[in-house]
Write an enzyme that holds these catalytic residues in place. Structure first.
Site, PDB file in Angstrom:
ATOM      1  N   ASP A  30       5.216  71.682   8.896  1.00 55.06           N
ATOM      2  CA  ASP A  30       4.683  70.533   8.153  1.00 55.06           C
ATOM      3  C   ASP A  30       5.048  70.774   6.690  1.00 55.06           C
ATOM      4  O   ASP A  30       4.480  71.638   6.022  1.00 55.06           O
ATOM      5  CB  ASP A  30       3.162  70.457   8.351  1.00 55.06           C
ATOM      6  CG  ASP A  30       2.564  69.236   7.664  1.00 55.06           C
ATOM      7  OD1 ASP A  30       3.130  68.777   6.660  1.00 55.06           O
ATOM      8  OD2 ASP A  30       1.508  68.770   8.128  1.00 55.06           O
ATOM      9  N   ARG A  56       8.218  47.440  18.337  1.00 57.83           N
ATOM     10  CA  ARG A  56       7.676  48.744  18.767  1.00 57.83           C
ATOM     11  C   ARG A  56       8.820  49.717  19.083  1.00 57.83           C
ATOM     12  O   ARG A  56       8.742  50.903  18.806  1.00 57.83           O
ATOM     13  CB  ARG A  56       6.758  48.586  19.993  1.00 57.83           C
ATOM     14  CG  ARG A  56       6.342  49.937  20.577  1.00 57.83           C
ATOM     15  CD  ARG A  56       5.096  49.871  21.447  1.00 57.83           C
ATOM     16  NE  ARG A  56       5.109  48.825  22.437  1.00 57.83           N
ATOM     17  CZ  ARG A  56       5.832  48.837  23.562  1.00 57.83           C
ATOM     18  NH1 ARG A  56       6.626  49.850  23.835  1.00 57.83           N
ATOM     19  NH2 ARG A  56       5.766  47.824  24.399  1.00 57.83           N
ATOM     20  N   LYS A  73       2.216  60.882   1.350  1.00 56.47           N
ATOM     21  CA  LYS A  73       2.147  61.677   0.120  1.00 56.47           C
ATOM     22  C   LYS A  73       3.376  61.395  -0.767  1.00 56.47           C
ATOM     23  O   LYS A  73       3.515  60.305  -1.253  1.00 56.47           O
ATOM     24  CB  LYS A  73       2.033  63.162   0.492  1.00 56.47           C
ATOM     25  CG  LYS A  73       0.981  63.457   1.581  1.00 56.47           C
ATOM     26  CD  LYS A  73      -0.426  63.164   1.097  1.00 56.47           C
ATOM     27  CE  LYS A  73      -1.517  63.637   2.045  1.00 56.47           C
ATOM     28  NZ  LYS A  73      -1.513  63.093   3.395  1.00 56.47           N
ATOM     29  N   TYR A 128      -3.869  72.092   7.784  1.00 52.48           N
ATOM     30  CA  TYR A 128      -4.584  70.857   7.437  1.00 52.48           C
ATOM     31  C   TYR A 128      -5.672  70.580   8.482  1.00 52.48           C
ATOM     32  O   TYR A 128      -5.451  70.745   9.685  1.00 52.48           O
ATOM     33  CB  TYR A 128      -3.567  69.715   7.379  1.00 52.48           C
ATOM     34  CG  TYR A 128      -4.195  68.359   7.238  1.00 52.48           C
ATOM     35  CD1 TYR A 128      -5.010  68.054   6.162  1.00 52.48           C
ATOM     36  CD2 TYR A 128      -3.980  67.368   8.200  1.00 52.48           C
ATOM     37  CE1 TYR A 128      -5.599  66.809   6.033  1.00 52.48           C
ATOM     38  CE2 TYR A 128      -4.559  66.122   8.075  1.00 52.48           C
ATOM     39  CZ  TYR A 128      -5.371  65.848   6.993  1.00 52.48           C
ATOM     40  OH  TYR A 128      -5.960  64.617   6.870  1.00 52.48           O
TER      41      TYR A 128
END
Ligand SMILES: Cc1ncc(COP(=O)(O)O)c(C=O)c1O
Length: 421
Positions: free
Chosen positions: A205, A78, A230, A130
Site C-alpha cells: 500500500d 460497470r 489522497k 491502516y
C-alpha cells in the site's frame, strides 16, 4: 537519454542507489520525458470531434453497439468506461506499471487484492497497517475462511520475521512503508525476496508515498495499491482507489473481481482523479517541503517528546528508507507524553482541519487512536507500541510559517490540569 544513463551509472558506482533510482524513474518513459511533464499531458481522446483539451466525462451506464453481432470497446460502465480507462492509463504511466485498475475507494481496491487469496489461505499483514485494512482482514476475510497473522515487518529484521511467519498456506503478504502514523520503514526489497522464495504475492500500500516518491513494483512487489482519495485526487473532494500490477494474469484476476463485484470507479470520480493527477507533482513537492519544516520545528519544541518522519536523521531506519524512496511525504507524527496536551493541540489549531486522511491541499490534524485507527482495539494498539498520545499532522500546501504559528499558539494555550473535552 545516453547522458541520463551515464548519470545513473555514475550514481550507482558511487553508492547513491536511491538517487540513481530517482533519475532512472524520472526518465523511464519511452519518450524520455520527466514524470511532471507526463502527468500534465491531458489524456484527451485523439479522435474527439471537438478537439476537447481534456478527457470528457462519459457519464453513461450503457454504450450502444453497432449491431447484434458487432461490439465496440465499451458496453456497460460497470465493465469499462473511457474516462475510467484514461485515468487507469495515466496512473499506470505514473507508477510505471503494465496495468492499473481504478476502484470506487482505496478500500475497494484493497478488498479486490484480498480476492487473490482463497478460503483456507493465510494473509500476513504488517502489524502497523491502516485501521481499515486491519478491519477488512480481521472481519471480512476471516468470515470467508481466510486467516490473517500480524507480523512486525519493519526494520532490517523484518524480512527474517516474515520468513519465520510464512507457512504453506500463506498466499498474500500486505505491507505499508513507511507506516502511518508511526512511520515504521519496511525493507521492501528484502520482503519481496522472502515472498518470492515462498511463492506468496507481495502487496504494498503505497498511499503515503504517492506514485512519485516510491515505486514498489521496481523493488520486487507484485501489487501496488493507492488510496487515490489522497495524493492522486489531492483536494479532499472525491474518493478513489487504484491497483497497479505488471503481471497480466494478476491484472485479469483483479479485473474479474472488479467487474463481478461492481467496484469500478464512476466516470465523474475518474475525471476528478485525472484532474488531480496533473498537479500531483507540484502538490507532493510543496506538501513534503512543508512537512520537513514542521518536523524540524516540532522536534525542537520543548513539549514534544518524539517526532516520527522517515527522512529525519533521528529516524532509526532513515538510511533504509533512502534506499527505496526519494522523500518523506507529507505525514509527520509526534508524541507529547501527555494525552490531554495532544488532544488540546489538535483541537486548538485553527488552520488544520480535524479529520482523517492526508495528501490534500489542506493541512489536517488528528489523534489517530480516536479516528483513523479506532477500528484497531486499544489492547491491540498497546501490544504494538502504538502511543495513545500520538498526533498525526498531514501537511498541505499552505505557507509553512502560518502552519508553524498555528501549532505554536495551540501548544501555548494549553493549561495543564484543566479539563479539555
Ligand atoms: C494507507 C491507506 N490505505 C488505504 C486507505 C483506504 O482508502 P479509502 O479511504 O480511499 O477507501 C487509507 C485511508 O485512509 C489509507 O490511509
Amino acid at each position: 537519454m545516453v547522458a541520463v544513463l551515464e548519470i545513473v551509472s555514475f550514481l550507482e558506482a558511487e553508492g547513491h542507489a536511491a538517487a540513481a533510482a530517482a533519475v532512472r524513474a524520472k526518465y523511464a518513459s519511452a519518450k524520455g520525458l520527466g514524470i511532471e511533464t507526463r502527468l500534465v499531458q491531458s489524456y484527451a481522446p485523439m479522435k474527439d470531434p471537438y478537439g476537447s483539451a481534456n478527457m470528457p466525462i462519459y457519464q453513461t451506464a450503457t454504450f450502444a453497439q453497432e449491431s447484434a453481432s458487432e461490439f465496440g470497446a465499451y458496453d456497460y460502465t460497470r465493465s469499462g468506461n473511457p474516462t475510467r480507462s484514461a485515468l487507469e492509463k495515466a496512473v499506470a504511466e505514473a507508477e510505471g506499471c503494465a496495468r492499473c485498475l481504478a476502484f470506487s475507494t482505496g478500500m475497494a481496491a484493497l478488498a479486490a487484492v484480498t480476492r487473490l487469496a482463497k478460503s483456507g489461505d493465510q494473509i500476513l499483514l504488517s502489524d502497523d497497517s491502516y485501521g481499515g485494512t486491519y478491519r477488512l482482514l480481521d472481519k471480512v476475510c476471516a468470515s470467508m475462511g481466510i486467516s490473517t497473522k500480524y507480523v512486525a515487518m519493519d526494520g532490517p529484521e523484518g524480512p527474517a520475521r516474515l520468513g519465520a511467519a510464512m507457512t504453506s498456506k500463506t498466499s498474500l503478504v500486505m505491507v505499508e512503508s513507511p507506516t502511518n502514523p508511526m512511520q515504521r520503514v519496511c525493507d521492501l526489497r528484502g520482503l519481496a525476496a522472502v515472498c518470492k522464495e515462498h511463492g506468496a504475492l507481495l502487496e504494498v500500500d503505497n498511499t503515503l508515498m504517492s506514485p512519485l516518491l516510491q515505486k514498489p513494483l521496481e523493488l520486487g512487489a507484485d501489487v501496488v495499491v493507492h488510496s487515490a482519495t489522497k495524493f492522486i485526487c489531492g483536494h479532499s473532494d472525491t474518493m478513489a482507489g487504484v491497483v497497479c500490477v505488471n503481471d497480466p494474469t494478476l491484472g485479469d484476476r483483479l479485473y474479474f473481481s472488479q467487474n463481478a463485484e461492481g467496484t469500478g470507479l464512476a466516470p465523474l470520480d475518474a475525471w476528478l482523479a485525472l484532474r488531480g493527477l496533473k498537479t500531483m507533482a507540484l502538490r507532493v513537492e510543496k506538501a513534503q517541503a512543508n512537512a520537513a519544516i514542521l518536523a524540524d520545528w516540532l522536534s525542537s519544541h520543548p513539549k514534544v517528546t518524539n517526532v516520527f518522519y522517515a527522512t529525519r536523521d533521528d529516524h532509526p531506519d532513515h538510511a533504509l528508507h533512502a534506499t527505496q524512496a526519494t522523500g518523506g511525504g507529507c505525514v509527520v507524527s509526534f508524541v507529547t507524553g501527555d494525552q490531554a496536551l495532544s488532544k488540546h493541540v489538535v483541537t486548538a489549531t485553527t488552520l488544520f482541519h480535524i479529520t482523517v486522511s492526508f495528501g490534500s491541499v489542506h493541512s489536517l490534524i488528528s489523534c489517530p487512536c480516536d479516528m483513523s485507527h479506532a477500528s484497531i482495539p486499544a489492547e491491540v494498539r498497546a501490544s504494538r507500541d502504538f502511543p495513545e498520545d500520538i498526533v498525526r499532522v498531514c501537511v498541505g500546501i499552505e505557507d509553512p510559517s502560518d502552519l508553524v504559528a498555528d501549532l505554536e499558539q495551540a501548544f501555548a494555550s494549553y493549561e495543564a490540569g484543566k479539563e479539555y473535552s
